[in-house]
Enzyme design. Structure first.
Site, PDB file in Angstrom:
ATOM      1  N   ASP A  64      22.038 -38.986   2.307  1.00  0.00           N
ATOM      2  CA  ASP A  64      21.504 -38.300   3.459  1.00  0.00           C
ATOM      3  C   ASP A  64      21.681 -39.454   4.634  1.00  0.00           C
ATOM      4  OD1 ASP A  64      19.852 -36.758   5.506  1.00  0.00           O
ATOM      5  OD2 ASP A  64      18.033 -38.075   4.979  1.00  0.00           O
ATOM      6  N   SER A  65      21.408 -39.183   6.022  1.00  0.00           N
ATOM      7  CA  SER A  65      21.425 -40.115   6.986  1.00  0.00           C
ATOM      8  C   SER A  65      20.316 -41.352   6.727  1.00  0.00           C
ATOM      9  CB  SER A  65      21.253 -39.514   8.231  1.00  0.00           C
ATOM     10  OG  SER A  65      20.115 -38.873   8.501  1.00  0.00           O
ATOM     11  N   TYR A  98      21.818 -38.865  12.239  1.00  0.00           N
ATOM     12  CA  TYR A  98      23.024 -38.169  12.294  1.00  0.00           C
ATOM     13  C   TYR A  98      22.929 -37.160  13.623  1.00  0.00           C
ATOM     14  CZ  TYR A  98      25.092 -40.228   8.040  1.00  0.00           C
ATOM     15  OH  TYR A  98      25.670 -40.633   6.979  1.00  0.00           O
ATOM     16  N   GLY A  99      21.683 -36.715  13.792  1.00  0.00           N
ATOM     17  CA  GLY A  99      21.566 -35.406  14.277  1.00  0.00           C
ATOM     18  C   GLY A  99      21.824 -35.660  15.824  1.00  0.00           C
ATOM     19  N   CYS A 149      21.343 -33.233   3.453  1.00  0.00           N
ATOM     20  CA  CYS A 149      21.216 -33.366   4.825  1.00  0.00           C
ATOM     21  C   CYS A 149      21.807 -32.112   5.269  1.00  0.00           C
ATOM     22  CB  CYS A 149      21.969 -34.551   5.250  1.00  0.00           C
ATOM     23  SG  CYS A 149      21.988 -35.003   6.750  1.00  0.00           S
ATOM     24  N   ASN A 150      20.926 -31.444   6.158  1.00  0.00           N
ATOM     25  CA  ASN A 150      21.413 -30.227   6.898  1.00  0.00           C
ATOM     26  C   ASN A 150      22.462 -30.515   7.938  1.00  0.00           C
ATOM     27  OD1 ASN A 150      19.270 -28.003   6.314  1.00  0.00           O
ATOM     28  ND2 ASN A 150      18.226 -29.725   6.185  1.00  0.00           N
ATOM     29  N   THR A 151      22.389 -31.531   8.443  1.00  0.00           N
ATOM     30  CA  THR A 151      23.221 -32.035   9.813  1.00  0.00           C
ATOM     31  C   THR A 151      24.446 -32.531   9.153  1.00  0.00           C
ATOM     32  OG1 THR A 151      21.499 -32.780  10.584  1.00  0.00           O
ATOM     33  CG2 THR A 151      23.537 -33.644  11.518  1.00  0.00           C
ATOM     34  N   GLU A 200      11.850 -42.267   9.524  1.00  0.00           N
ATOM     35  CA  GLU A 200      12.685 -43.694   9.239  1.00  0.00           C
ATOM     36  C   GLU A 200      11.664 -44.789   9.150  1.00  0.00           C
ATOM     37  OE1 GLU A 200      16.086 -44.337   7.874  1.00  0.00           O
ATOM     38  OE2 GLU A 200      15.590 -42.046   7.294  1.00  0.00           O
ATOM     39  N   CYS A 213      15.565 -29.791   8.278  1.00  0.00           N
ATOM     40  CA  CYS A 213      16.048 -31.096   8.256  1.00  0.00           C
ATOM     41  C   CYS A 213      15.225 -31.638   6.966  1.00  0.00           C
ATOM     42  CB  CYS A 213      15.739 -31.956   9.665  1.00  0.00           C
ATOM     43  SG  CYS A 213      15.944 -33.857   9.421  1.00  0.00           S
ATOM     44  N   THR A 214      15.828 -32.386   6.263  1.00  0.00           N
ATOM     45  CA  THR A 214      15.579 -33.162   4.900  1.00  0.00           C
ATOM     46  C   THR A 214      14.245 -34.040   5.166  1.00  0.00           C
ATOM     47  OG1 THR A 214      17.136 -34.617   4.427  1.00  0.00           O
ATOM     48  CG2 THR A 214      17.250 -32.237   3.338  1.00  0.00           C
ATOM     49  N   HIS A 215      14.411 -34.634   6.491  1.00  0.00           N
ATOM     50  CA  HIS A 215      13.194 -35.683   6.599  1.00  0.00           C
ATOM     51  C   HIS A 215      12.010 -34.885   7.067  1.00  0.00           C
ATOM     52  CE1 HIS A 215      16.567 -38.323   7.509  1.00  0.00           C
ATOM     53  NE2 HIS A 215      15.564 -39.423   7.613  1.00  0.00           N
TER      54      HIS A 215
HETATM   55  N1  DGL Z   1      17.824 -35.240   7.112  1.00  0.00           N
HETATM   56  C1  DGL Z   1      18.975 -34.879   7.910  1.00  0.00           C
HETATM   57  C2  DGL Z   1      19.014 -33.443   7.782  1.00  0.00           C
HETATM   58  O1  DGL Z   1      18.620 -32.780   7.108  1.00  0.00           O
HETATM   59  C3  DGL Z   1      19.562 -35.869   8.931  1.00  0.00           C
HETATM   60  C4  DGL Z   1      18.701 -36.046  10.032  1.00  0.00           C
HETATM   61  C5  DGL Z   1      19.256 -36.876  11.019  1.00  0.00           C
HETATM   62  O2  DGL Z   1      19.768 -37.966  10.834  1.00  0.00           O
HETATM   63  O3  DGL Z   1      19.226 -36.712  12.239  1.00  0.00           O
HETATM   64  O4  DGL Z   1      19.337 -32.926   8.816  1.00  0.00           O
END
Ligand code: DGL
Length: 267
Positions: A10-11, A42-43, A73-75, A152, A184-186
């Site tokens: 993931d990011s 990453y988003g 990570c969805n992104t 984070e 988003c997995t966060h």
């Molecule tokens: N956890 C990530 C997701 O599921 C990325 C979030 C990010 O880095 O912006 O999209």
């Protein structure tokens, strides 16, 4: 060889919400997790940069002889899954995507909400999911800049986190959503403040269970499920050793796991 590890990335620490579920459901599997925290989020980055990071991380994991890759990570899935699959055909690549279909199946009000990163919200992948499953219902999409940074930093309950959540959630609550997709997995790290704001009026969906089931199916189909007694987790971060990361891992995985630095070539 079934006892080869599975790569998960993931990011940042967000994918730990997926790692936790894989470790729980497939406890025999060895897992190598990469948090690309030096480049998070990453988003709000461009597609080119995200693809380059995903490629570098996959190359590192291939050096570790992984048998499968989970993009937690969805992104990264929305932006890079296709190019990764085209380039790295020697392994199975499992991506994840917002739980639009389950949300449509569950909603009673016919209004669902989706929280995700900028890149995911504007992605063709999300547009495709909505087109396939949600044309007859109202979909409230919301990009959530700032939330990943809070997670984070381990600031799950800070004033700023609560302020952002209120800003992103209140308009969709006012529109009558009864189902909320955490795209988003966060965001599962923020389940408590989100639940407080939605006051039990909303079903909250995330994707760690379906992605683990998909991984299991893929491994089983390829006779790659590991039969060993106890899988180990290795954790690398492009930001190096970090107390914050150790705490986040402990919060979800209930384990003390050493955080190692991703080698410079891949950082
Ligand atoms: N956890 C990530 C997701 O599921 C990325 C979030 C990010 O880095 O912006 O999209």
């Amino acid at each position: 060889m079934p006892n080869r590890p599975i790569g998960v990335f993931d990011s940042g620490v967000g994918g730990v919400s997926v790692l936790k579920e894989i470790h729980k459901q497939l406890p025999n599997e060895h897992l190598i997790y990469i948090a690309d925290s030096a480049h998070a989020p990453y988003g709000n980055k461009g597609a080119k940069m995200i693809r380059a990071r995903c490629r570098r991380i996959t190359q590192f994991l291939l050096q570790k002889n992984i048998k499968a890759l989970v993009i937690a990570c969805n992104t990264a899935t929305a932006v890079a899954a296709e190019s990764l699959r085209a380039e790295f055909q020697q392994i199975e690549i499992i991506g994840l995507e917002p739980a639009v279909k389950p949300a449509v199946e569950q909603t009673k009000t016919g209004v669902i909400g989706i929280l995700a990163t900028d890149q995911t919200i504007k992605s063709a992948r999300l547009a495709g999911l909505i087109h396939a499953y949600a044309m007859d219902i109202q979909v409230e999409k919301q990009a959530c800049p700032g939330l990943v940074e809070q997670v984070e930093a381990g600031l799950f309950e800070s004033k700023q986190t609560q302020k952002l959540l209120k800003r992103y959630l209140q308009p969709m609550l006012a529109k009558g959503i009864d189902t909320l997709v955490l795209g988003c997995t966060h965001y599962p790290f923020l389940l408590e403040p989100i639940s407080r704001l939605t006051q039990g009026s909303v079903t909250i969906l995330e994707t760690s269970i379906p992605v683990t089931q998909q991984l299991q199916r893929v491994l089983s189909r390829n006779t790659l499920l590991c039969q060993q007694t106890k899988g180990q987790i290795q954790f690398f971060s492009s930001q190096g050793e970090s107390k914050k990361h150790r705490e986040s891992i402990k919060l979800l995985c209930h384990q003390n796991i050493k955080v190692q630095e991703l080698p410079a070539l891949f950082s």
